[in-house]
Enzyme design. Structure first.
Site, PDB file in Angstrom:
ATOM      1  N   HIS A 237      75.799   1.118  20.720  1.00 19.07           N
ATOM      2  CA  HIS A 237      75.242   0.691  22.037  1.00 19.07           C
ATOM      3  C   HIS A 237      74.487  -0.980  22.162  1.00 19.07           C
ATOM      4  CE1 HIS A 237      71.904   2.484  20.889  1.00 19.07           C
ATOM      5  NE2 HIS A 237      71.093   2.146  21.858  1.00 19.07           N
TER       6      HIS A 237
HETATM    7  C1  UD1 Z   1      68.931   1.598  26.346  1.00 23.55           C
HETATM    8  C2  UD1 Z   1      67.770   0.878  26.183  1.00 23.55           C
HETATM    9  C3  UD1 Z   1      68.174   1.293  23.833  1.00 23.55           C
HETATM   10  C4  UD1 Z   1      68.195   3.246  23.738  1.00 23.55           C
HETATM   11  C5  UD1 Z   1      69.285   3.467  24.433  1.00 23.55           C
HETATM   12  C6  UD1 Z   1      70.079   4.757  24.277  1.00 23.55           C
HETATM   13  C7  UD1 Z   1      66.152  -0.286  26.526  1.00 23.55           C
HETATM   14  C8  UD1 Z   1      65.314  -1.607  26.928  1.00 23.55           C
HETATM   15  N1  UD1 Z   1      66.442  -0.336  26.007  1.00 23.55           N
HETATM   16  O1  UD1 Z   1      69.893   0.799  26.445  1.00 23.55           O
HETATM   17  O2  UD1 Z   1      66.264   1.262  23.612  1.00 23.55           O
HETATM   18  O3  UD1 Z   1      68.202   2.936  22.297  1.00 23.55           O
HETATM   19  O4  UD1 Z   1      68.745   2.551  26.591  1.00 23.55           O
HETATM   20  O5  UD1 Z   1      71.241   4.443  25.086  1.00 23.55           O
HETATM   21  O6  UD1 Z   1      65.427   0.128  27.867  1.00 23.55           O
HETATM   22  N2  UD1 Z   1      74.482   3.699  31.956  1.00 23.55           N
HETATM   23  C9  UD1 Z   1      75.214   4.332  32.180  1.00 23.55           C
HETATM   24  N3  UD1 Z   1      74.677   5.464  32.625  1.00 23.55           N
HETATM   25  C10 UD1 Z   1      73.473   6.084  32.398  1.00 23.55           C
HETATM   26  C11 UD1 Z   1      73.071   5.173  32.166  1.00 23.55           C
HETATM   27  C12 UD1 Z   1      72.740   3.177  31.883  1.00 23.55           C
HETATM   28  O7  UD1 Z   1      76.543   3.760  32.991  1.00 23.55           O
HETATM   29  O8  UD1 Z   1      73.224   7.135  32.592  1.00 23.55           O
HETATM   30  C13 UD1 Z   1      74.867   2.043  32.357  1.00 23.55           C
HETATM   31  C14 UD1 Z   1      74.020   1.307  32.581  1.00 23.55           C
HETATM   32  O9  UD1 Z   1      74.289   1.480  34.413  1.00 23.55           O
HETATM   33  C15 UD1 Z   1      73.698  -0.513  32.101  1.00 23.55           C
HETATM   34  C16 UD1 Z   1      74.138   0.520  30.654  1.00 23.55           C
HETATM   35  O10 UD1 Z   1      74.428   1.192  31.256  1.00 23.55           O
HETATM   36  O11 UD1 Z   1      74.303  -1.048  32.610  1.00 23.55           O
HETATM   37  C17 UD1 Z   1      72.969  -0.239  29.957  1.00 23.55           C
HETATM   38  O12 UD1 Z   1      72.487   1.021  30.208  1.00 23.55           O
HETATM   39  P1  UD1 Z   1      70.833   0.687  29.991  1.00 23.55           P
HETATM   40  O13 UD1 Z   1      69.380   1.884  30.716  1.00 23.55           O
HETATM   41  O14 UD1 Z   1      70.750  -0.914  30.506  1.00 23.55           O
HETATM   42  O15 UD1 Z   1      70.444   0.061  28.914  1.00 23.55           O
HETATM   43  P2  UD1 Z   1      70.972   1.333  27.352  1.00 23.55           P
HETATM   44  O16 UD1 Z   1      71.972   0.116  26.504  1.00 23.55           O
HETATM   45  O17 UD1 Z   1      71.601   2.288  27.180  1.00 23.55           O
END
Ligand code: UD1
Length: 396
Positions: A237
């Site tokens: 990820h």
């Molecule tokens: C975040 C953390 C990372 C951690 C990871 C574990 C930061 C900077 N990054 O990264 O340290 O290792 O979580 O998962 O805080 N999304 C969904 N559903 C969800 C959550 C996210 O669809 O429940 C989507 C969001 O809309 C976004 C993408 O996934 O487009 C990334 O989510 P985001 O929370 O920004 O960062 P992660 O890559 O999950």
């Protein structure tokens, strides 16, 4: 009514890797007479399978407060958490705020807490608050103490948003609970007062031990039709691997090659799924019968896959630690790790995309690294955290 002597402790939960870190602390605190744990979910992760299932598996109650922040750019996400959390602490007036790990909400809540200040009320215990003088020298203001659990980890790569979150959170925290000696050394090298640093060990191992019986009883690998000790688990990820189409294409090609001989199980993170869909790479993965493409899994199901796998291919922080603890070979697709103890003492190796196939072959030939379980990774970290809290809050 809350008794006068009871301290309020906010446990900040935001994203998937946080839930395994707050659960053991919550369970160790919930029966203490002197303190009341309050779970604050910022809502950074919001899907059922990225959040709710973890609360269930880890036997956590529903969050006391949900800030509902959701998705956004780094600044948007961090800013929204700060505004919402500041509003909450101004009313709730906790004694201690515990932030964990390195996600945007970790920094946001630490920063909001560090800058807040409120007037004492007569009922409030004033012994442990951080004191501030009002500009006119009048009434005393105070703010809650900030504790960072999993402090001191450094990848020394400031292009990672998590590294910025780690460094800034550690500057703000009043107490730094570290998992390993390298973390202590990093903090001292950055000029942090050694008196604030307390090595408590790795909290993730507490969750694993707490749920070991359930994980072992779970038969998910059998449901998938993969054989114990005969398959690899894949998780990806990190933006460096999944946001760049070339890197993601190379990773998909490598997984497809490996799956010709060895079954792979790949629970896909929402960020990765979105990109695979956008770049048109998902259909090929789904068509491959020996590559099991899944939605994100609950903690118990996922750990059941890890317990029984031959190797893991990952870019997650937590999985580097869990595989080291269990003695399972782990290939980490990154140039660096903030968890060097997993490479120096454990079963982890850093690996470039072009080397994955060869390294997997070496693992399959029996090239397991020797390992030592790092010190204080023993399932008793939460007890040490609670003992430290008692000292911090002057509970006798
Ligand atoms: C975040 C953390 C990372 C951690 C990871 C574990 C930061 C900077 N990054 O990264 O340290 O290792 O979580 O998962 O805080 N999304 C969904 N559903 C969800 C959550 C996210 O669809 O429940 C989507 C969001 O809309 C976004 C993408 O996934 O487009 C990334 O989510 P985001 O929370 O920004 O960062 P992660 O890559 O999950």
């Amino acid at each position: 009514m809350i008794p006068e002597f009871e301290k309020t402790i906010h446990l900040i939960a935001a994203a998937r890797p946080n839930f395994m870190k707050i659960a053991p602390v919550y369970h160790a605190l919930k029966d203490q007479k002197w303190g009341k744990p309050v779970i604050v979910h910022t809502g950074q992760h919001y899907d059922l399978n990225m959040s709710d299932v973890f609360f269930k598996d880890l036997q956590l109650p529903d969050p006391d407060v949900h800030l509902g922040i959701g998705n956004g750019t780094h600044a948007e996400q961090t800013g929204r958490v700060m505004v919402a959390y500041e509003r909450l602490i101004m009313n709730a007036r906790p004694d201690l705020v515990v932030v964990v790990g390195d996600v945007n909400s970790t920094l946001a809540c630490a920063l909001a807490t560090a800058k807040v200040s409120f007037r004492y009320t007569d009922e409030q215990d004033q012994t442990t608050a951080i004191m501030q003088k009002t500009p006119t020298g009048g009434a005393k203001l105070h703010r809650p103490l900030i504790a960072h659990l999993e402090a001191g980890l450094r990848s020394f790569d400031r292009t990672m948003p998590e590294e910025i979150n780690r460094i800034t959170t550690d500057v703000l925290a009043d107490v730094l609970w570290t998992p390993s000696s390298d973390a202590d050394e990093n903090l001292v090298a950055e000029g942090i007062n050694p008196a604030k640093i307390i090595r408590v060990g790795n909290i993730m191992m507490d969750s694993l031990e707490m749920l070991r019986a359930k994980i072992e009883a779970e038969q998910f690998h059998k449901e998938l039709g993969v054989k114990k000790g005969n398959y690899g688990v894949v998780t990806l990820h990190r933006p460096s691997n999944v946001d760049n189409p070339e890197a993601l294409r190379a990773l998909c090609a490598t997984l497809s090659q490996i799956s010709k001989n060895t079954a792979l199980v790949f629970p896909i993170h929402p960020r990765t799924r979105k990109n695979l869909e956008q770049f048109g790479m998902l259909p090929d993965l789904i068509r491959n019968d020996n590559l099991h493409v899944l939605e994100p899994l609950s903690y118990v199901r996922f750990m059941n896959l890890i317990f029984n796998c031959r190797f893991a291919i990952t870019d997650s922080g937590g999985i580097q630690e869990e595989t080291t603890y269990l003695g399972i070979p782990c290939l980490t697709i990154r140039d660096n790790t903030e968890r060097p103890v997993t490479v120096l003492q454990g079963t982890n190796q850093l690996c470039k995309i072009e080397d994955i196939e060869n390294r997997v072959s070496a693992v399959l030939r029996g090239g397991n690294k020797k390992r030592v379980k790092p010190e204080l990774w023993d399932g008793r970290t939460a007890a040490r955290v609670v003992a430290s809290m008692q000292e911090l809050l002057r509970i006798t």
